[in-house]
Design a protein around this motif. Structure first.
Motif, PDB file in Angstrom:
ATOM      1  N   GLN A 122     -14.196  55.858  -9.378  1.00 29.67           N
ATOM      2  CA  GLN A 122     -13.575  55.020  -8.354  1.00 29.67           C
ATOM      3  C   GLN A 122     -14.406  53.768  -8.128  1.00 29.67           C
ATOM      4  O   GLN A 122     -15.569  53.698  -8.510  1.00 29.67           O
ATOM      5  N   HIS A 123     -13.785  52.767  -7.494  1.00 35.21           N
ATOM      6  CA  HIS A 123     -14.452  51.490  -7.271  1.00 35.21           C
ATOM      7  C   HIS A 123     -14.035  50.923  -5.918  1.00 35.21           C
ATOM      8  O   HIS A 123     -12.853  50.938  -5.576  1.00 35.21           O
ATOM      9  N   VAL A 124     -14.994  50.416  -5.164  1.00 36.01           N
ATOM     10  CA  VAL A 124     -14.670  49.742  -3.909  1.00 36.01           C
ATOM     11  C   VAL A 124     -14.061  48.383  -4.226  1.00 36.01           C
ATOM     12  O   VAL A 124     -14.480  47.685  -5.139  1.00 36.01           O
ATOM     13  N   MET A 125     -13.011  48.028  -3.459  1.00 35.31           N
ATOM     14  CA  MET A 125     -12.300  46.770  -3.672  1.00 35.31           C
ATOM     15  C   MET A 125     -11.941  46.148  -2.321  1.00 35.31           C
ATOM     16  O   MET A 125     -11.923  46.836  -1.287  1.00 35.31           O
ATOM     17  N   PRO A 126     -11.626  44.838  -2.294  1.00 35.96           N
ATOM     18  CA  PRO A 126     -11.296  44.174  -1.030  1.00 35.96           C
ATOM     19  C   PRO A 126      -9.859  44.433  -0.583  1.00 35.96           C
ATOM     20  O   PRO A 126      -9.045  43.526  -0.432  1.00 35.96           O
ATOM     21  N   ILE A 127      -9.548  45.710  -0.394  1.00 33.47           N
ATOM     22  CA  ILE A 127      -8.308  46.144   0.234  1.00 33.47           C
ATOM     23  C   ILE A 127      -8.706  46.870   1.510  1.00 33.47           C
ATOM     24  O   ILE A 127      -9.896  47.139   1.729  1.00 33.47           O
ATOM     25  N   PRO A 128      -7.781  47.183   2.407  1.00 26.47           N
ATOM     26  CA  PRO A 128      -8.178  47.763   3.693  1.00 26.47           C
ATOM     27  C   PRO A 128      -8.990  49.045   3.552  1.00 26.47           C
ATOM     28  O   PRO A 128      -8.659  49.930   2.762  1.00 26.47           O
ATOM     29  N   ALA A 129     -10.073  49.116   4.305  1.00 27.16           N
ATOM     30  CA  ALA A 129     -10.911  50.319   4.305  1.00 27.16           C
ATOM     31  C   ALA A 129     -10.077  51.511   4.753  1.00 27.16           C
ATOM     32  O   ALA A 129      -9.283  51.419   5.688  1.00 27.16           O
ATOM     33  N   GLY A 130     -10.286  52.638   4.068  1.00 30.60           N
ATOM     34  CA  GLY A 130      -9.507  53.835   4.342  1.00 30.60           C
ATOM     35  C   GLY A 130      -8.331  54.001   3.407  1.00 30.60           C
ATOM     36  O   GLY A 130      -7.763  55.087   3.313  1.00 30.60           O
ATOM     37  N   ALA A 131      -7.972  52.931   2.697  1.00 23.52           N
ATOM     38  CA  ALA A 131      -6.853  52.995   1.752  1.00 23.52           C
ATOM     39  C   ALA A 131      -7.350  53.344   0.356  1.00 23.52           C
ATOM     40  O   ALA A 131      -8.491  53.058  -0.013  1.00 23.52           O
ATOM     41  N   ILE A 132      -6.464  53.956  -0.418  1.00 23.15           N
ATOM     42  CA  ILE A 132      -6.748  54.311  -1.814  1.00 23.15           C
ATOM     43  C   ILE A 132      -5.589  53.793  -2.660  1.00 23.15           C
ATOM     44  O   ILE A 132      -4.419  53.914  -2.275  1.00 23.15           O
ATOM     45  N   ALA A 133      -5.924  53.203  -3.804  1.00 24.61           N
ATOM     46  CA  ALA A 133      -4.888  52.652  -4.676  1.00 24.61           C
ATOM     47  C   ALA A 133      -5.170  53.016  -6.126  1.00 24.61           C
ATOM     48  O   ALA A 133      -6.313  52.951  -6.579  1.00 24.61           O
ATOM     49  N   SER A 134      -4.138  53.403  -6.849  1.00 25.04           N
ATOM     50  CA  SER A 134      -4.295  53.723  -8.266  1.00 25.04           C
ATOM     51  C   SER A 134      -2.946  53.586  -8.943  1.00 25.04           C
ATOM     52  O   SER A 134      -1.958  53.181  -8.318  1.00 25.04           O
ATOM     53  N   ARG A 135      -2.903  53.899 -10.209  1.00 22.26           N
ATOM     54  CA  ARG A 135      -1.642  53.844 -10.946  1.00 22.26           C
ATOM     55  C   ARG A 135      -1.796  54.607 -12.247  1.00 22.26           C
ATOM     56  O   ARG A 135      -2.909  54.823 -12.726  1.00 22.26           O
TER      57      ARG A 135
ATOM     58  N   ARG B 245      -1.585  56.268   3.191  1.00 19.17           N
ATOM     59  CA  ARG B 245      -2.893  55.688   2.834  1.00 19.17           C
ATOM     60  C   ARG B 245      -3.089  55.593   1.317  1.00 19.17           C
ATOM     61  O   ARG B 245      -4.104  55.065   0.868  1.00 19.17           O
ATOM     62  N   VAL B 246      -2.135  56.080   0.553  1.00 12.12           N
ATOM     63  CA  VAL B 246      -2.264  56.088  -0.909  1.00 12.12           C
ATOM     64  C   VAL B 246      -1.170  55.213  -1.500  1.00 12.12           C
ATOM     65  O   VAL B 246       0.021  55.491  -1.339  1.00 12.12           O
ATOM     66  N   THR B 247      -1.562  54.137  -2.170  1.00  8.20           N
ATOM     67  CA  THR B 247      -0.591  53.183  -2.689  1.00  8.20           C
ATOM     68  C   THR B 247      -0.756  53.025  -4.200  1.00  8.20           C
ATOM     69  O   THR B 247      -1.781  53.401  -4.783  1.00  8.20           O
TER      70      THR B 247
END
Length: 422
Positions: free
Chosen positions: A180-193, A340-342
């Motif tokens: 995983q990697h920290v990114m400049p999206i809202p803290a607490g959110a998780i994003a993948s595909r 919270r998962v996008t």
């Protein structure tokens, strides 16, 4: 933030609050003591000691500074968790009380400021926390856990160095590799595909050769400055005129260096460029075009010898296995709640995480964890000003510690449990 439904990871994460002060101190310490790629000795030592204290078998020096832990806990799958450790040659401008004032010699021997401008410091804290919690709660899972602290991600050296040092032969073959990697999206959110997550990245140094002369006598020269300028302008046409609009490509000239004085035409010029692509065929076409243009501009200028084109680094595309991704995203949705998962779009950032899965020929899953204050993110989004957010590699990049820290630890535990807790 409470999970939406009870999950297999809940018992393991029950002690996370007690661990957070220690993990926050670890994060601040690593942030204050950044180390350049392939020189992460201090950070690797801290990671190794924490794994040993938690009961892992630990091997250090894998690929120079890499650390591999093993915790065997009965029959079951083997899960590899990966975190990178290196920092960047960037002068920190966050103003934080734990900001870095470290300097170090870079690969060319020049002294440079060093900063964790990409978030690998919090990656270390995430993996240390997840590894500690999983070790404490061995009754909740079965299998083998293999945390890997990797060097040299920023230079695309680290994963390959660990492979060259025999990681795929010296350690158990994972059933899945998670990162995983920290990114400049809202803290607490998780994003993948599913599928391509990050682009392939190729960097080159191009040396153009001319013939120097006095600035007042240009007829005696072959001017590499003009040659370089023409080359830079022509390279811009690759994306606009040689690649279909439906194919995403980035060609960036990051450096153009030539000469020392206004009335001296130099002998040579240097161009450094970076390419990002999402398709192997498109990548081949773009790289061929770069070579064609560079050589043609050199020939058109009457250069005394052909240019030198040297590869600096190469990142493979990171591609998430569809089945494994569904399993991880399903576990995230159950634990964090679907809101919270996008699903993210492929990003033009590059990563060498995928090298491990490609070499081992096993599925891997990579996802992003938000690090930006949610209120600030919402405000800037509503004002159409998200471009002002400091991104990774920016001197002002600084994820908020909470809930970024706990979210990342939770995500690693939850994803692991999708295999180990089954």
């Amino acid at each position: 933030m409470c999970p939406q439904t009870a999950t297999a990871a809940d018992a393991i994460l029950g002690n996370l609050d007690e661990l957070l002060p220690d993990l926050e101190a670890l994060y601040k310490d690593v942030h204050s003591h950044p180390e350049l790629s392939m020189r992460e000795s201090r950070t690797a030592g801290i990671a190794a000691e924490r794994l040993k204290a938690a009961g892992y078998e630990v091997t250090t020096g894998v690929g120079k500074t890499g650390v591999v832990g093993l915790l065997r806990n009965g029959d079951g799958p083997t899960v590899m968790l990966r975190a990178d450790m290196d920092a960047l040659p960037v002068k920190e401008a966050t103003g934080l009380p734990y900001a870095s004032d470290v300097t170090a010699a870079d690969g060319d021997g020049h002294t440079t400021p060093v900063m964790h401008a990409c978030g690998h410091d919090i990656h270390v804290a995430w993996l240390a926390g997840a590894a500690a919690l999983l070790a404490r709660h061995r009754d909740a899972w079965r299998g083998t856990l293999m945390p890997v602290f990797q060097p040299g991600e920023e230079t695309a050296q680290g994963a390959q160095a660990m492979i060259d040092d025999g990681i795929t032969k010296r350690f158990p073959k994972p059933d899945v590799i998670l990162g995983q990697h920290v990114m400049p999206i809202p803290a607490g959110a998780i994003a993948s595909r599913s599928g391509v997550v990050t682009s392939a990245g190729d960097s080159f140094e191009i040396r153009l050769f001319g013939r120097g002369a006095h600035g007042s006598m240009p007829q005696a020269s072959v001017d590499p400055v003009v040659m370089a300028a023409s080359t830079v302008m022509r390279l811009q046409t690759i994306v606009s005129r040689e690649v279909a609009p439906t194919d995403a490509v980035v060609v960036t000239i990051g450096a153009l260096q030539a000469g020392t004085k206004e009335n001296v035409i130099p002998d040579e010029a240097i161009i450094k460029l970076n390419v990002r692509t999402f398709d192997d065929a498109v990548r081949t076409r773009v790289l061929d075009a770069i070579r064609r243009i560079v050589n043609a501009e050199s020939a058109a200028a009457g250069a005394p010898k052909p240019p030198e084109i040297v590869a600096l680094d190469r990142y493979r595309m990171v591609q998430n296995d569809p089945g494994a991704t569904r399993r991880v995203i399903g576990a995230f949705a159950d634990h964090f709640g679907a809101e919270r998962v996008t699903e993210t779009k492929p990003t033009t950032a590059s990563e060498d995480f995928g090298t491990f899965g490609a070499e081992w020929k096993v599925p891997s899953v990579f996802w992003f964890v938000g690090g930006t204050d949610p209120d600030l993110y919402a405000k800037l989004k509503s004002e159409n000003r998200l471009g002002e957010l400091p991104t990774n590699h920016n001197p002002r990049f600084a994820p908020i510690i909470h809930p970024t820290l706990e979210t990342g630890v939770q995500a690693m535990v939850v994803a692991s449990q999708a295999w180990l807790g089954a």
